[in-house]
Design a protein around this motif. Structure first.
Motif, PDB file in Angstrom:
ATOM      1  N   LEU A   1       1.743   2.713  12.647  1.00  0.00           N
ATOM      2  CA  LEU A   1       0.567   2.624  11.775  1.00  0.00           C
ATOM      3  C   LEU A   1      -0.628   2.203  12.617  1.00  0.00           C
ATOM      4  O   LEU A   1      -0.500   1.369  13.518  1.00  0.00           O
TER       5      LEU A   1
ATOM      6  N   LEU B   1       2.475   2.149   2.719  1.00  0.00           N
ATOM      7  CA  LEU B   1       2.638   2.496   4.138  1.00  0.00           C
ATOM      8  C   LEU B   1       3.934   1.903   4.663  1.00  0.00           C
ATOM      9  O   LEU B   1       4.348   0.816   4.232  1.00  0.00           O
TER      10      LEU B   1
ATOM     11  N   SER C   1       0.832  -1.217   0.000  1.00  0.00           N
ATOM     12  CA  SER C   1       0.000   0.000   0.000  1.00  0.00           C
ATOM     13  C   SER C   1       0.861   1.260   0.000  1.00  0.00           C
ATOM     14  O   SER C   1       0.348   2.356  -0.191  1.00  0.00           O
TER      15      SER C   1
ATOM     16  N   LYS D   1      -0.983   6.883  16.459  1.00  0.00           N
ATOM     17  CA  LYS D   1      -0.031   7.426  15.479  1.00  0.00           C
ATOM     18  C   LYS D   1       0.898   8.506  16.049  1.00  0.00           C
ATOM     19  O   LYS D   1       1.778   9.002  15.333  1.00  0.00           O
TER      20      LYS D   1
ATOM     21  N   THR E   1      -4.232   3.076  -1.261  1.00  0.00           N
ATOM     22  CA  THR E   1      -3.205   3.353  -0.251  1.00  0.00           C
ATOM     23  C   THR E   1      -3.665   3.036   1.167  1.00  0.00           C
ATOM     24  O   THR E   1      -2.938   3.259   2.138  1.00  0.00           O
ATOM     25  N   PHE E   2      -4.879   2.538   1.284  1.00  0.00           N
ATOM     26  CA  PHE E   2      -5.407   2.116   2.589  1.00  0.00           C
ATOM     27  C   PHE E   2      -5.086   0.633   2.727  1.00  0.00           C
ATOM     28  O   PHE E   2      -5.320  -0.147   1.802  1.00  0.00           O
ATOM     29  N   SER E   3      -4.537   0.244   3.871  1.00  0.00           N
ATOM     30  CA  SER E   3      -4.094  -1.151   4.028  1.00  0.00           C
ATOM     31  C   SER E   3      -5.284  -2.076   4.307  1.00  0.00           C
ATOM     32  O   SER E   3      -6.087  -1.821   5.197  1.00  0.00           O
TER      33      SER E   3
ATOM     34  N   GLN F   1     -11.417   4.294   7.950  1.00  0.00           N
ATOM     35  CA  GLN F   1     -10.730   5.299   7.130  1.00  0.00           C
ATOM     36  C   GLN F   1     -11.146   6.715   7.541  1.00  0.00           C
ATOM     37  O   GLN F   1     -10.295   7.600   7.693  1.00  0.00           O
TER      38      GLN F   1
ATOM     39  N   ASP G   1      -5.015   3.813   9.283  1.00  0.00           N
ATOM     40  CA  ASP G   1      -4.255   3.560   8.042  1.00  0.00           C
ATOM     41  C   ASP G   1      -4.742   2.314   7.319  1.00  0.00           C
ATOM     42  O   ASP G   1      -4.381   2.098   6.168  1.00  0.00           O
TER      43      ASP G   1
END
Ligand SMILES: Cc1cc2nc3c(=O)[nH]c(=O)nc-3n(C[C@H](O)[C@H](O)[C@H](O)COP(=O)(O)O)c2cc1C
Length: 415
Positions: free
Chosen positions: A101, A17, A15, A96, A233-235, A176, A181
């Motif tokens: 993460l 991250l 992703s 965070k 890009t979101f895991s 989200q 993350d």
């Protein structure tokens, strides 16, 4: 590389991250909620873990449907007031604060939701892939206890399957929106999705049963539907059991299910094991007595992880269960059995385990001999020894261990 070894090295996930090190606080139900609503104590607990030097921090399982919970004190994502949304924002930012993460574990307990956990009516049944009750042994007494506590679940209709898929998507959207993350889909430990995977609990003959791939289909559909709404890009990851829960299916069937999930582009796969019927996630591979080999290697499910690695050399793998020393962690990482180390009970005991035990960002060097901790042996309730039902006894011993460490989490609030 310094003397800390692989465990202190960063890792970039597909992703994009980045974990600053390989240590992940594993999911542990905190039991700090009421009617599914998070408490300020829950916020405090994650603030503490957020200061601990973890590469990533997973929440305890958050229920996707408040009707079915693992315990009455679990969190659920429904019916959120703005104050409640604010709390989850705070949980994510607490995690965070120093760069870990933030990953939310999302779950449906399926047939393992005890009576009184969740808002369903007293006579409403649990739901499961098939109407197969939990099995703690054949005695009439044990079967009666199971009937009273969990009942026989109802086989889910296709519409109910779709509803559950949508609920997982809603949970991911919520994660989200509140600053997480990523999400990790709980498909281990005998809960709903792991029961779909296993032929012992999934006897369906429709699109969601019959072959290893079809039994994994509900998870595939959940991943796809989540991906559509959260972007790349979101895991999105999955926690699943090694072949232990599916002895009947054989490890080849479980590896075929891994293939199916990997094809969906999971950010990483977490490997664990066990269920309420046989809590190996707590006791390891060879419960109740661990073999010398397992003790030496620490990681309970390393053999299965290595089998997964052979088929998927570039998959990011997280292995959870049994890690206690830096040397054991580094050895698992070097063997390529995993890329991320999941840490449960030690994290409940020492919230800043990466810093104070492993020596990450420590002021002075911590030698290999010092970098580890042994957990104290939990005293089982006296009556367990006298219980003439070995399977139930093992389940209750696992429950006692979980309760003990759950209390340690709640004690974190006071410090
Ligand atoms: C108090 C407690 C709560 C747990 N809750 C969860 C959970 O919500 N989700 C999950 O996937 N595993 C849960 N587990 C299992 C842990 O994630 C982990 O797999 C297990 O503790 C083995 O790792 P360890 O040997 O490092 O403790 C829980 C374990 C404990 C002790």
């Amino acid at each position: 590389m310094n003397q800390l070894g692989e465990v202190a090295t960063p890792l970039t996930l597909p992703s994009g991250l980045v974990l600053s090190n390989r240590l992940v606080k594993a999911a542990m139900a905190e039991q700090l909620a009421k009617n599914g609503q998070a408490s300020s104590d829950l916020v405090r607990v994650y603030e503490r873990w957020g200061q601990g030097g973890w590469g990533a921090i997973m929440t305890g399982n958050v229920m996707v449907d408040e009707k079915y919970m693992g315990s009455p004190q679990d969190t659920a994502i429904q019916n959120k007031s703005s104050a409640e949304i604010e709390k989850w924002h705070k949980i994510a930012s607490g995690i965070k604060a120093q760069g870990a993460l933030a990953l939310m574990q999302i779950n449906h307990p399926g047939r393992q939701s005890p009576a009184g956990a969740g808002s369903r009516g007293f006579l409403e049944k649990n739901v499961a892939p098939s109407a197969v009750p939990i099995n703690f042994g054949e005695s009439i007494v044990v079967k009666t206890i199971v009937k009273l506590l969990f009942g026989t679940p109802a086989e889910m209709s296709i519409i109910q399957v779709q509803t559950v898929i949508n609920q997982f998507v809603d949970a991911a959207k919520f994660a989200q929106q509140t600053g997480f993350d990523g999400v990790t889909i709980h498909a281990a430990h005998g809960y709903l999705l792991s029961d779909f995977l296993s032929p012992k609990s999934n006897t369906r003959t429709d699109d969601y049963g019959g072959t290893p791939e079809k039994r994994a289909r509900i998870i595939v559909e959940i991943i796809r539907a989540i991906r559509e709404v959260v972007g790349a890009t979101f895991s999105v990851s999955v926690k699943m059991n090694s072949s232990d829960q599916q002895h009947d299916a054989g490890s080849d069937a479980v590896l075929r299910q891994v293939d199916v999930l990997v094809a969906e582009g999971v950010d990483f796969l977490e490997i664990s094991g066990g269920s309420y019927e046989n809590p190996r996630m707590i006791g390891g591979d060879e419960a109740p007595a661990k073999s010398e080999r397992t003790q030496k290697r620490e990681a309970f499910f390393l053999d299965f992880a290595l089998a997964v690695r052979e088929r998927h050399p570039t998959l990011q793998l997280m292995l959870t269960g049994g890690f206690r020393t830096r040397a054991g962690m580094n050895s698992a990482l070097i063997s390529k059995g995993c890329d991320m180390i999941g840490v449960g009970r030690p994290a409940a005991t020492v919230p800043d385990f990466p810093c104070s035990v492993v020596g990450i960002e420590a002021q002075k060097e911590v030698s290999d001999a010092e970098a580890g901790m042994q957990l104290e042996k939990i005293k089982e309730p006296w009556f367990l020894k006298h219980l003439p039902f070995p399977q139930l006894q093992r389940a209750l011993a696992g429950g006692a261990e979980t309760m003990y460490y759950g209390q340690k989490i709640r004690d974190m609030v006071k410090a």
